[in-house]
Write an enzyme that holds these catalytic residues in place. Structure first.
Site, PDB file in Angstrom:
ATOM      1  N   LYS A 175       0.719  -1.092  -0.130  1.00 17.81           N
ATOM      2  CA  LYS A 175       0.034  -0.135  -0.017  1.00 17.81           C
ATOM      3  C   LYS A 175       0.889   1.197   0.029  1.00 17.81           C
ATOM      4  O   LYS A 175       1.697   1.398   0.922  1.00 17.81           O
ATOM      5  CB  LYS A 175      -1.056   0.062   1.061  1.00 17.81           C
ATOM      6  CG  LYS A 175      -1.962  -1.140   1.168  1.00 17.81           C
ATOM      7  CD  LYS A 175      -2.638  -1.516   2.419  1.00 17.81           C
ATOM      8  CE  LYS A 175      -1.635  -1.778   3.610  1.00 17.81           C
ATOM      9  NZ  LYS A 175      -2.149  -2.114   4.942  1.00 17.81           N
ATOM     10  N   GLY A 209      -7.983   2.666  10.913  1.00 15.41           N
ATOM     11  CA  GLY A 209      -8.453   1.560  10.625  1.00 15.41           C
ATOM     12  C   GLY A 209      -8.520   1.376   8.959  1.00 15.41           C
ATOM     13  O   GLY A 209      -9.145   0.355   8.604  1.00 15.41           O
ATOM     14  N   THR A 210      -7.864   1.964   8.215  1.00 14.09           N
ATOM     15  CA  THR A 210      -7.877   1.815   6.674  1.00 14.09           C
ATOM     16  C   THR A 210      -7.198   0.297   6.130  1.00 14.09           C
ATOM     17  O   THR A 210      -7.695  -0.280   5.631  1.00 14.09           O
ATOM     18  CB  THR A 210      -7.023   2.802   5.924  1.00 14.09           C
ATOM     19  OG1 THR A 210      -7.315   4.086   6.395  1.00 14.09           O
ATOM     20  CG2 THR A 210      -7.091   2.912   4.517  1.00 14.09           C
ATOM     21  N   GLY A 211      -5.984   0.102   6.918  1.00 19.44           N
ATOM     22  CA  GLY A 211      -5.265  -1.275   6.574  1.00 19.44           C
ATOM     23  C   GLY A 211      -6.382  -2.411   7.007  1.00 19.44           C
ATOM     24  O   GLY A 211      -6.181  -3.338   6.367  1.00 19.44           O
ATOM     25  N   CYS A 212      -6.859  -2.186   8.166  1.00 24.07           N
ATOM     26  CA  CYS A 212      -7.645  -3.483   8.729  1.00 24.07           C
ATOM     27  C   CYS A 212      -8.829  -3.718   7.726  1.00 24.07           C
ATOM     28  O   CYS A 212      -9.131  -4.839   7.417  1.00 24.07           O
ATOM     29  CB  CYS A 212      -8.161  -3.165  10.079  1.00 24.07           C
ATOM     30  SG  CYS A 212      -6.932  -2.921  11.343  1.00 24.07           S
TER      31      CYS A 212
END
Length: 269
Positions: A175, A209-212
């Site tokens: 990412k 919390g974007t990655g989760c």
């Protein structure tokens, strides 16, 4: 109609923006039945992480066991695995129960910068779990830790993808959110070719919390039967919408709007 089933193996975020709370919201938004194996309980809000209590590894294993044996699992997402003992338990469960469609989000730090995995335990992550993954989804700092090198350019990202791929997963999604510029580029690599997913940077601090969310969305689409590349594309589109409609809650990094498709009018002022 068969109900897609996805399991998140992750920590609990008391603020609700990341961890298994974000994963369950994502599964629900995508029409997937979500289940959990809790690895850690964090004392956390939008500002930071103020405490962590780990679940014993054998309890993590048993949570996975009973869910698989009773309900069944079509895809799995791992998040916060705070030490080698938990990583070992999860890897053993993946093997014992022949779990497929494994999305490994190598969570090492919270959005606030607080550490969630000791550097001494990264060896277990690289040696035990990543080789079992269908796809690994590191951000730039996590990829730097995994390969031991700085990543500053697109070429650096490509090299890091190859190095992480050599650890054994079927694919890597690196990412690019930590890179500079108005356009973000995520790099997907499956050992054969690269694919570049470009998106406009959203001017908001509310990205907790974007990655989760991205990892659980990939797992959700895999559970629904999409092939890996299409699952990644659709998951990234979903996350983009969730960021564009993010929620201005708390004093730090606010959460995404996981239900943006249903309530697009609720968003950051």
């Amino acid at each position: 109609m068969k109900i897609p089933r996805a399991l998140t193996i992750a920590g609990s975020d008391s603020g609700g923006g990341a961890g298994l709370q974000a994963d369950l919201k994502t599964f629900t938004a995508l029409g997937v039945y979500g289940m959990t194996a809790v690895t850690s309980i964090t004392v956390q809000n939008t500002v930071g992480v103020f405490g962590v209590v780990d679940v014993p590894p054998e309890v993590v294993y048993d949570q996975i066991k009973v869910v698989v044996e009773d309900i069944g699992v079509d895809a799995v997402k791992t998040g916060m695995l705070s030490h080698a003992g938990i990583i070992e338990a999860v890897a053993r469960a993946v093997k014992d129960f022949k779990l497929e469609n494994l999305v490994v989000d190598p969570v090492m730090r919270a959005k606030s910068g607080d550490p969630l995995l000791k550097s001494s335990d990264e060896v277990a992550l690289k040696g035990l779990l990543i080789p079992l993954a269908t796809i690994v989804t590191p951000n730039i700092p996590e990829a730097c830790a995994l390969v031991g090198k700085d990543i500053k350019t697109l070429e650096d990202m490509e090299r890091a993808c190859k190095e992480i791929y050599s650890m054994g997963p079927s694919a890597v999604l690196l990412k690019g959110g930590h890179m500079e510029g108005d356009v973000l580029v995520d790099v997907f690599y499956d050992g054969t070719s690269f694919e570049y997913l470009s998106y406009k940077r959203v001017p908001t601090k509310n990205t907790h919390g974007t990655g989760c969310t991205l990892a659980s969305a990939i797992a959700g689409y895999l559970a629904k039967g999409f092939d890996l590349k299409e699952a990644v594309r659709k998951a990234r589109e979903y996350v983009q919408g969730a960021i564009e409609h993010s929620l201005n809650l708390g004093k730090g990094h606010g959460p995404l709007n996981h239900m943006w498709q249903f309530y697009p009018e609720i968003q950051t002022p």
